[in-house]
Design an enzyme around this catalytic site. Structure first.
Site, PDB file in Angstrom:
ATOM      1  N   PHE A 189       3.784   0.732 -23.090  1.00 37.77           N
ATOM      2  CA  PHE A 189       3.969   2.091 -23.590  1.00 37.77           C
ATOM      3  C   PHE A 189       3.252   3.039 -22.600  1.00 37.77           C
ATOM      4  O   PHE A 189       3.641   3.083 -21.459  1.00 37.77           O
ATOM      5  CB  PHE A 189       3.598   2.166 -25.079  1.00 37.77           C
ATOM      6  CG  PHE A 189       4.784   1.647 -25.885  1.00 37.77           C
ATOM      7  CD1 PHE A 189       5.138   0.298 -25.836  1.00 37.77           C
ATOM      8  CD2 PHE A 189       5.614   2.510 -26.569  1.00 37.77           C
ATOM      9  CE1 PHE A 189       6.287  -0.171 -26.470  1.00 37.77           C
ATOM     10  CE2 PHE A 189       6.765   2.050 -27.215  1.00 37.77           C
ATOM     11  CZ  PHE A 189       7.099   0.713 -27.157  1.00 37.77           C
ATOM     12  N   ASN A 190       2.225   3.751 -22.965  1.00 39.01           N
ATOM     13  CA  ASN A 190       1.656   4.717 -22.000  1.00 39.01           C
ATOM     14  C   ASN A 190       0.261   4.292 -21.547  1.00 39.01           C
ATOM     15  O   ASN A 190      -0.735   4.639 -22.199  1.00 39.01           O
ATOM     16  CB  ASN A 190       1.611   6.107 -22.633  1.00 39.01           C
ATOM     17  CG  ASN A 190       3.004   6.675 -22.849  1.00 39.01           C
ATOM     18  OD1 ASN A 190       3.794   6.107 -23.588  1.00 39.01           O
ATOM     19  ND2 ASN A 190       3.314   7.769 -22.199  1.00 39.01           N
TER      20      ASN A 190
ATOM     21  N   LYS B 111      14.177  -1.094 -14.345  1.00 39.07           N
ATOM     22  CA  LYS B 111      13.439  -1.978 -15.268  1.00 39.07           C
ATOM     23  C   LYS B 111      14.421  -2.768 -16.118  1.00 39.07           C
ATOM     24  O   LYS B 111      14.286  -3.976 -16.319  1.00 39.07           O
ATOM     25  CB  LYS B 111      12.505  -1.152 -16.158  1.00 39.07           C
ATOM     26  CG  LYS B 111      11.350  -0.507 -15.406  1.00 39.07           C
ATOM     27  CD  LYS B 111      10.460  -1.561 -14.787  1.00 39.07           C
ATOM     28  CE  LYS B 111       9.408  -1.002 -13.871  1.00 39.07           C
ATOM     29  NZ  LYS B 111       8.728  -2.001 -13.070  1.00 39.07           N
TER      30      LYS B 111
ATOM     31  N   TYR C 277      14.965   5.005 -12.428  1.00 40.19           N
ATOM     32  CA  TYR C 277      13.758   4.188 -12.602  1.00 40.19           C
ATOM     33  C   TYR C 277      13.915   3.282 -13.824  1.00 40.19           C
ATOM     34  O   TYR C 277      13.685   2.070 -13.770  1.00 40.19           O
ATOM     35  CB  TYR C 277      12.510   5.081 -12.766  1.00 40.19           C
ATOM     36  CG  TYR C 277      11.321   4.317 -13.304  1.00 40.19           C
ATOM     37  CD1 TYR C 277      10.657   3.389 -12.507  1.00 40.19           C
ATOM     38  CD2 TYR C 277      10.880   4.484 -14.620  1.00 40.19           C
ATOM     39  CE1 TYR C 277       9.584   2.658 -13.002  1.00 40.19           C
ATOM     40  CE2 TYR C 277       9.815   3.766 -15.122  1.00 40.19           C
ATOM     41  CZ  TYR C 277       9.166   2.847 -14.314  1.00 40.19           C
ATOM     42  OH  TYR C 277       8.115   2.116 -14.816  1.00 40.19           O
TER      43      TYR C 277
ATOM     44  N   ASN D  28       1.734   2.868  -2.604  1.00 39.26           N
ATOM     45  CA  ASN D  28       1.152   3.796  -3.595  1.00 39.26           C
ATOM     46  C   ASN D  28      -0.251   3.370  -4.009  1.00 39.26           C
ATOM     47  O   ASN D  28      -0.660   3.560  -5.160  1.00 39.26           O
ATOM     48  CB  ASN D  28       2.070   3.854  -4.829  1.00 39.26           C
ATOM     49  CG  ASN D  28       1.759   5.046  -5.717  1.00 39.26           C
ATOM     50  OD1 ASN D  28       1.433   6.125  -5.221  1.00 39.26           O
ATOM     51  ND2 ASN D  28       1.829   4.860  -7.037  1.00 39.26           N
TER      52      ASN D  28
ATOM     53  N   SER E  42       8.937  -1.629 -19.179  1.00 42.28           N
ATOM     54  CA  SER E  42       8.471  -0.342 -19.701  1.00 42.28           C
ATOM     55  C   SER E  42       9.196  -0.014 -20.993  1.00 42.28           C
ATOM     56  O   SER E  42      10.362  -0.399 -21.176  1.00 42.28           O
ATOM     57  CB  SER E  42       8.773   0.737 -18.656  1.00 42.28           C
ATOM     58  OG  SER E  42       8.630   2.021 -19.207  1.00 42.28           O
TER      59      SER E  42
ATOM     60  N   LEU F 203       0.824  -1.221   0.000  1.00 43.76           N
ATOM     61  CA  LEU F 203       0.000   0.000   0.000  1.00 43.76           C
ATOM     62  C   LEU F 203       0.858   1.272   0.000  1.00 43.76           C
ATOM     63  O   LEU F 203       0.386   2.335   0.413  1.00 43.76           O
ATOM     64  CB  LEU F 203      -1.006   0.000   1.163  1.00 43.76           C
ATOM     65  CG  LEU F 203      -1.970  -1.201   1.184  1.00 43.76           C
ATOM     66  CD1 LEU F 203      -2.922  -1.088   2.378  1.00 43.76           C
ATOM     67  CD2 LEU F 203      -2.761  -1.311  -0.118  1.00 43.76           C
TER      68      LEU F 203
END
Ligand code: NAD
Ligand code: UD1
Length: 337
Positions: free
Chosen positions: A177-178, A152, A148, A35, A124, A33
């Site tokens: 992607f997004n 990944k 970050y 985030n 990502s 938890l």
């Protein structure tokens, strides 16, 4: 047999939980938890009529993780858990490396100890760094420009090495992607802490009046309207992509990196105007300078996902805008509404 979703109460985890429950899988969520909110579990139950098991644990903690593997026969892990704020990773690199890499290592250890074979990992498009040319294929060169991104990239490498050493493993590295949008019920969606960094949550918070005005980061890129082009993918399509990846894992071994995107580039102004049109409102904006680290264009070559998973994204930018706004209106303060 159960599927463990680490980071399962997060934005993408919650949508994937719904997809898997609706497909008949037994779902176990593990999240500290950091985030997300426990309320997500109630919302998943309201949508599906089924309540997933939920463990509030740190998945980088081996002892806590083993409790879950003792309680359930886990066949597949979908590993979403991790810190994800690019800017914060620059100021808190050690926290990012510690959390994101230890979580990946402990998941792999637990899978080895308890005989879980399938791993789907949240990677990502950021692993392609700022250098590759779109449409990006999975064999494009990789490299990152912030901690970050490196977490990944390094997690991918750790998983590749584990899959090489332990040939019974089947791993898919999903390069999103997004992700944008929300479940059409408006019961689950993205609930960012503080001021959002990403475009879609920023647009919807301006639309709802929480923020005054969108700043468009640059209109002098070599793109059709000068603003940055990205591959926005509806989070429910993304969730379906996880189900397809899991089914692929169940029948194969080894490791594959696979893009999850639509293959279609959309500019900042196109997305903004689609949001205004679909939802019949106006979003104030101004043009500002470019944001450090941004590229002009980033969109996927989606052929590998179509070939391996027989999956492709179906939802259009209009669906993403409508569903984001539906979630935002019904939950102006996120899950605390
Ligand atoms: P999110 O922050 O909503 O979900 C991640 C969840 O992981 C959160 O609920 C958080 O509390 C939990 N978590 C973090 N560290 C943990 C730990 N040590 N133990 C247990 N739980 C932990 O993020 P999201 O948007 O759902 O993203 C899911 C994954 O996909 C992340 O790994 C993210 O880096 C990756 N990803 C996201 C995007 C995006 O734009 N949303 C894009 C590419 C990749
Ligand atoms: C960002 C991250 C990336 C991460 C991805 C998904 C950076 C440099 N990159 O990528 O590592 O994987 O989010 O979480 O942070 N924009 C505006 N105004 C805003 C916000 C964004 O104009 O207030 C523009 C951006 O310049 C970009 C587009 O909108 O052209 C999309 O931005 P964003 O949603 O942050 O995603 P990415 O830049 O793709």
């Amino acid at each position: 047999m159960a599927v463990l979703l680490t980071g399962g109460t997060g934005y993408i985890g919650a949508h994937t939980a719904v997809t898997l429950l609706e497909a008949g899988y037994q779902v176990v969520l593990a999240d500290n938890l950091y985030n997300s909110k426990a309320e997500v579990v109630n919302r998943i139950e309201r949508i599906t009529g089924k309540r997933p098991a939920f463990y509030e644990i740190d998945v980088a903690n081996a002892a806590e993780l083993s409790k879950v593997f003792e309680a359930y026969k886990i066949e597949t892990v979908i590993h979403f858990a991790g810190y994800k704020a690019v800017g914060e990773s620059v100021t808190k690199p050690l926290e990012y490396y510690k959390n994101n890499l230890n979580a990946t290592i402990e998941i792999l250890n637990a899978m080895r100890n308890y005989g879980a074979k399938n791993l789907v990992f949240s990677s990502s498009a950021t692993v392609y760094g700022p250098y590759g040319e779109s449409p990006l294929k999975e064999d494009a060169s990789t490299g990152c420009i912030n901690p970050y991104g490196w977490t990944k990239w390094m997690s991918e490498q750790i998983i590749r090495d584990a899959a090489h050493a332990y040939p019974e493993l089947s791993c898919v590295l999903l390069r999103y992607f997004n992700p944008v949008g929300a479940h059409e019920s408006g019961l689950i969606g993205e609930d960012p802490n503080g001021i959002p960094n990403n475009l879609m949550p920023y647009v919807s918070q301006v639309a709802v009046g929480k923020l005054a005005c969108l700043t468009v980061y640059g209109n002098d890129y070599p793109t059709p309207d000068g603003t940055g082009v990205r591959d926005y993918i509806h989070v429910v399509d993304l969730a379906d992509g996880h189900l397809a990846a899991m089914r692929y894992c169940e029948k194969h071994t080894g490791v594959e990196a696979v893009n999850l995107g639509t293959g279609k580039g959309v500019s900042v102004l196109e997305l903004l105007h689609a949001f205004e049109r679909v939802n019949n409102l106006t979003v104030p904006y101004k043009i500002g300078p470019r944001r450090a680290g941004d590229v002009a264009e980033c969109y996927a070559d989606t052929q590998k996902a179509e070939k391996l998973f027989s999956w492709r994204a179906n939802r259009a930018a209009e669906d993403m805008c409508r569903d984001t706004w539906n979630w935002q209106q019904k939950n102006p303060k996120g899950y605390e509404s």
